[in-house]
Design a protein around this motif. Structure first.
Motif, PDB file in Angstrom:
ATOM      1  N   GLY A   2      -1.222  -6.960   0.283  1.00 50.14           N
ATOM      2  CA  GLY A   2      -0.372  -6.171   1.171  1.00 50.14           C
ATOM      3  C   GLY A   2      -1.103  -5.844   2.460  1.00 50.14           C
ATOM      4  N   LEU A   8      -1.503  -3.085   3.897  1.00 53.59           N
ATOM      5  CA  LEU A   8      -2.281  -1.838   3.896  1.00 53.59           C
ATOM      6  C   LEU A   8      -3.743  -2.082   3.552  1.00 53.59           C
ATOM      7  CD1 LEU A   8       0.756  -1.086   3.107  1.00 53.59           C
ATOM      8  CD2 LEU A   8      -0.211   1.025   2.245  1.00 53.59           C
ATOM      9  N   MET A   9      -4.016  -3.282   3.023  1.00 48.60           N
ATOM     10  CA  MET A   9      -5.379  -3.620   2.661  1.00 48.60           C
ATOM     11  C   MET A   9      -6.062  -4.379   3.802  1.00 48.60           C
ATOM     12  SD  MET A   9      -7.426  -3.054   0.224  1.00 48.60           S
ATOM     13  CE  MET A   9      -7.169  -2.875  -1.532  1.00 48.60           C
ATOM     14  N   CYS A  24      -4.951   1.683   1.981  1.00 49.69           N
ATOM     15  CA  CYS A  24      -5.602   0.964   0.883  1.00 49.69           C
ATOM     16  C   CYS A  24      -6.989   0.467   1.286  1.00 49.69           C
ATOM     17  CB  CYS A  24      -4.730  -0.199   0.413  1.00 49.69           C
ATOM     18  SG  CYS A  24      -3.197   0.377  -0.345  1.00 49.69           S
ATOM     19  N   CYS A  30      -5.758  -7.306  -5.184  1.00 47.18           N
ATOM     20  CA  CYS A  30      -5.673  -6.960  -3.764  1.00 47.18           C
ATOM     21  C   CYS A  30      -6.955  -6.289  -3.276  1.00 47.18           C
ATOM     22  CB  CYS A  30      -4.471  -6.043  -3.536  1.00 47.18           C
ATOM     23  SG  CYS A  30      -4.124  -5.720  -1.806  1.00 47.18           S
ATOM     24  N   LEU A  52      -2.367  -3.395  -8.299  1.00 52.37           N
ATOM     25  CA  LEU A  52      -3.166  -4.484  -7.754  1.00 52.37           C
ATOM     26  C   LEU A  52      -4.435  -4.011  -7.057  1.00 52.37           C
ATOM     27  CD1 LEU A  52      -0.380  -6.773  -6.221  1.00 52.37           C
ATOM     28  CD2 LEU A  52      -1.220  -6.652  -8.563  1.00 52.37           C
ATOM     29  N   PHE A  53      -4.516  -2.697  -6.820  1.00 48.71           N
ATOM     30  CA  PHE A  53      -5.606  -2.154  -6.014  1.00 48.71           C
ATOM     31  C   PHE A  53      -6.978  -2.535  -6.571  1.00 48.71           C
ATOM     32  CE2 PHE A  53      -8.768   1.016  -4.935  1.00 48.71           C
ATOM     33  CZ  PHE A  53      -8.635   1.104  -3.565  1.00 48.71           C
ATOM     34  N   VAL A  92       3.050   3.607  -1.527  1.00 50.87           N
ATOM     35  CA  VAL A  92       1.829   4.130  -0.918  1.00 50.87           C
ATOM     36  C   VAL A  92       2.121   4.562   0.523  1.00 50.87           C
ATOM     37  CG1 VAL A  92      -0.538   3.576  -0.222  1.00 50.87           C
ATOM     38  CG2 VAL A  92       0.320   2.786  -2.428  1.00 50.87           C
ATOM     39  N   ALA A  95       3.179  -5.322  -6.150  1.00 49.98           N
ATOM     40  CA  ALA A  95       2.619  -4.609  -5.000  1.00 49.98           C
ATOM     41  C   ALA A  95       3.405  -3.328  -4.753  1.00 49.98           C
ATOM     42  CB  ALA A  95       2.672  -5.506  -3.768  1.00 49.98           C
ATOM     43  N   GLN A  96       2.693  -2.235  -4.570  1.00 52.63           N
ATOM     44  CA  GLN A  96       3.391  -0.958  -4.399  1.00 52.63           C
ATOM     45  C   GLN A  96       3.165  -0.372  -3.017  1.00 52.63           C
ATOM     46  OE1 GLN A  96       1.957   0.234  -8.324  1.00 52.63           O
ATOM     47  NE2 GLN A  96       4.040   0.985  -8.713  1.00 52.63           N
ATOM     48  N   CYS A  97       3.095  -1.289  -2.039  1.00 51.13           N
ATOM     49  CA  CYS A  97       2.838  -0.876  -0.654  1.00 51.13           C
ATOM     50  C   CYS A  97       3.839   0.190  -0.195  1.00 51.13           C
ATOM     51  CB  CYS A  97       2.935  -2.068   0.280  1.00 51.13           C
ATOM     52  SG  CYS A  97       1.923  -3.469  -0.212  1.00 51.13           S
ATOM     53  N   CYS A 141      -1.819   1.873  -7.218  1.00 49.98           N
ATOM     54  CA  CYS A 141      -1.166   0.560  -7.199  1.00 49.98           C
ATOM     55  C   CYS A 141      -1.894  -0.336  -8.198  1.00 49.98           C
ATOM     56  CB  CYS A 141      -1.225  -0.055  -5.805  1.00 49.98           C
ATOM     57  SG  CYS A 141      -0.672  -1.773  -5.784  1.00 49.98           S
TER      58      CYS A 141
HETATM   59  S1  SF4 Z   1      -1.967  -3.149   0.008  1.00 46.33           S
HETATM   60 FE1  SF4 Z   1      -2.506  -3.996  -1.970  1.00 46.33          FE
HETATM   61  S2  SF4 Z   1      -3.377  -2.279  -3.126  1.00 46.33           S
HETATM   62 FE2  SF4 Z   1      -2.260  -1.426  -1.380  1.00 46.33          FE
HETATM   63  S3  SF4 Z   1      -0.237  -0.985  -2.186  1.00 46.33           S
HETATM   64 FE3  SF4 Z   1      -0.118  -3.008  -1.248  1.00 46.33          FE
HETATM   65  S4  SF4 Z   1      -0.567  -4.420  -2.924  1.00 46.33           S
HETATM   66 FE4  SF4 Z   1      -1.186  -2.391  -3.652  1.00 46.33          FE
END
Ligand code: SF4
Lengths: 375, 107
Positions: free
Chosen positions: A345, A347-348, A355, A338, A333-334, A321, A316-318, A331
């Protein structure tokens, strides 16, 4: 849908777009950060990016309260639900935010007493209605919601209500902006300032950004035209070599903010020496804690919480981002692991998270066409 | 949570000047006026509400503006859901309130 059409005021919008093109120096790549998650949502929803020239880039800021809350705080708050005498109350926005062992909603499904409230005053009401239980209100938000929590705590003390406490996660926006400006991998030209936070704190707290850092700030409303106008105002300043704080959202934001709200916050809260933000790490004096005079209504002073620190799932690269270093779609997982239905994360989860906004809107046609088609 | 919801003040609670009934497109709920101590708020005034607390006094035109903003942002349903949730009336129907609580401005 009539509202969408009316609002879109296509002539004004395209005029603002032209003005932006005229003002932007083609030799410069502009990076403008919108601090507030509400603005991020609006920018995606209206496809404003498509109206801007290539060299005017909008960077999404940290102003989404559920997004910046590190998972450990959610775990800490939820740890209190292990006691069957406790009711855990939180805003709906929090309910699907994942903790290490699940979201508040999943805890509820497992039989813990988790309730959605829409106001801190209602968490207090829950405590009055359930005198045999202890109600923990899981408080989140920037200065837009912190005064309401403060006043609720003042009311709890005035009433002498013993079975109510607040697990306080309120954060303040200025130190986050400072941390972003201090971070070496971030170059920004100016800021679209948050709208509703500013109704409370006013415009003065941004002055150092202009004075000391030489970056213009324009406090903005939420309609497409507001945001575009704010970008015009920023570009005008940049072009004239100026850096001041301007208020595009005068119809709602007073320059001095809301004094009663600031008083309530000062009465109940003090600054924490430091607080962890997802993505931004520990930021000094960036969050609020409840003063010891109100300690009886502070879950952390009254009960033991484990003080969990967990890192986000590896892929996860929250954090990146949130800092604006990566775009949501970068990211790994986007849109795969996710999604808004199965968020990894925060942000989703929130509609203000970049996200979720990117997922919900970016693959669609611009909203005007949708609106016209559905008439 | 970050929505600013425009509402019209219908009535100030006779027993508690910091509570008022507001109307948000037909939904009536109580909100707290305690964070607007500087302003004199009267029935007919418009306010912006955050999480059950009136945070600023605005004009009628600004209220209409804000409602439109919520609509075009696709947030008007969420805003109404929030307002309907104020006072826990969905969780505890008025009949289940302890007697002293069920009699507010509504009666
Ligand atoms: S919310 Fe999901 S898609 Fe956005 S950065 Fe975090 S893990 Fe990646």
């Amino acid at each position: 849908m009539k509202y969408v059409d009316e609002f879109r005021a296509p002539e004004l919008i395209s005029k603002a777009g032209e003005e932006i093109r005229r003002l932007a120096d083609p030799k410069h790549h502009y990076r403008i950060m919108e601090v507030c998650g509400g603005h991020t949502h609006a920018i995606y929803r209206f496809g404003l990016k498509d109206l801007l020239p290539e060299n005017v880039e909008l960077i999404h800021g940290p102003g989404c309260p559920v997004c910046v809350l590190p998972m450990g705080r959610i775990d800490d708050g939820l740890s209190l639900t292990a006691n069957p005498e406790f009711i855990f109350a939180a805003f709906g926005d929090m309910m699907r935010v994942p903790g290490t062992h699940g979201s508040p909603l999943e805890y509820k499904a497992r039989g813990m007493d988790v309730r959605i409230v829409y106001s801190p005053a209602d968490a207090l009401k829950l405590a009055r209605l359930n005198p045999q239980k202890h109600v923990v209100f899981f408080a989140i938000g920037f200065e837009t919601t912190a005064p309401s929590t403060a006043l609720t705590i003042i009311r709890a003390r005035a009433e002498g209500l013993p079975n109510f406490s607040v697990f306080c996660n309120h954060v303040t926006i200025i130190p986050a902006i400072r941390a972003i400006l201090d971070s070496p991998d971030m170059r920004l030209d100016g800021f679209v300032g948050p709208g509703h936070v500013s109704t409370v704190i006013g415009c003065r707290p941004y002055e150092w950004i202009a004075k000391d850092q030489g970056k213009p700030v324009v406090v903005s409303g939420f309609e497409p035209l507001d945001i575009l106008q704010s970008i015009v105002m920023l570009l005008r300043q940049l072009r004239g070599g100026q850096a001041i704080v301007e208020n595009q959202y005068k119809r709602v934001v007073p320059w001095e903010g809301n004094p009663a709200a600031l008083r309530a916050m000062a009465e109940v809260f003090e600054l924490r020496p430091y607080f962890e933000w997802r993505g931004l790490g520990f930021i000094s004096q960036s969050a609020l804690k409840i003063r010891s005079a109100y300690g009886e209504w502070d879950s952390e002073q009254r009960f033991t919480v484990p003080g969990v620190r967990v890192t986000d799932p590896k892929a996860a690269q929250c954090g990146e981002v949130l800092k604006g270093v990566l775009k949501p779609s970068q990211c790994k997982l986007f849109g795969r692991e996710c999604t808004p239905e199965q968020p990894v994360g925060a942000l989703m989860v929130s509609s203000e998270g970049s996200c979720a906004a990117h997922y919900n809107y970016s693959q669609h046609r611009p909203i005007t066409i949708d609106a016209a088609a559905s008439l | 949570m970050c929505l600013a919801i425009p509402g019209k003040i219908i009535e100030i609670d006779a027993h508690n000047a910091q509570q008022a009934m507001v109307d948000v497109v037909g939904v009536r709920r109580k909100v707290d006026l305690g964070l607007l101590a500087e302003e004199s708020i009267r029935p007919g005034d418009w306010v912006l509400i955050h999480v059950g607390f009136a945070m600023s006094k605005i004009s009628e035109a600004e209220a209409a503006d804000q409602m439109r903003t919520l609509m075009i942002l696709g947030e008007s349903a969420a805003a109404l859901e929030e307002v309907e949730g104020y006072g826990l009336e969905n969780e505890y129907p008025p009949s289940e309130y302890p007697a002293s609580k069920s009699r507010g401005l509504v009666s």
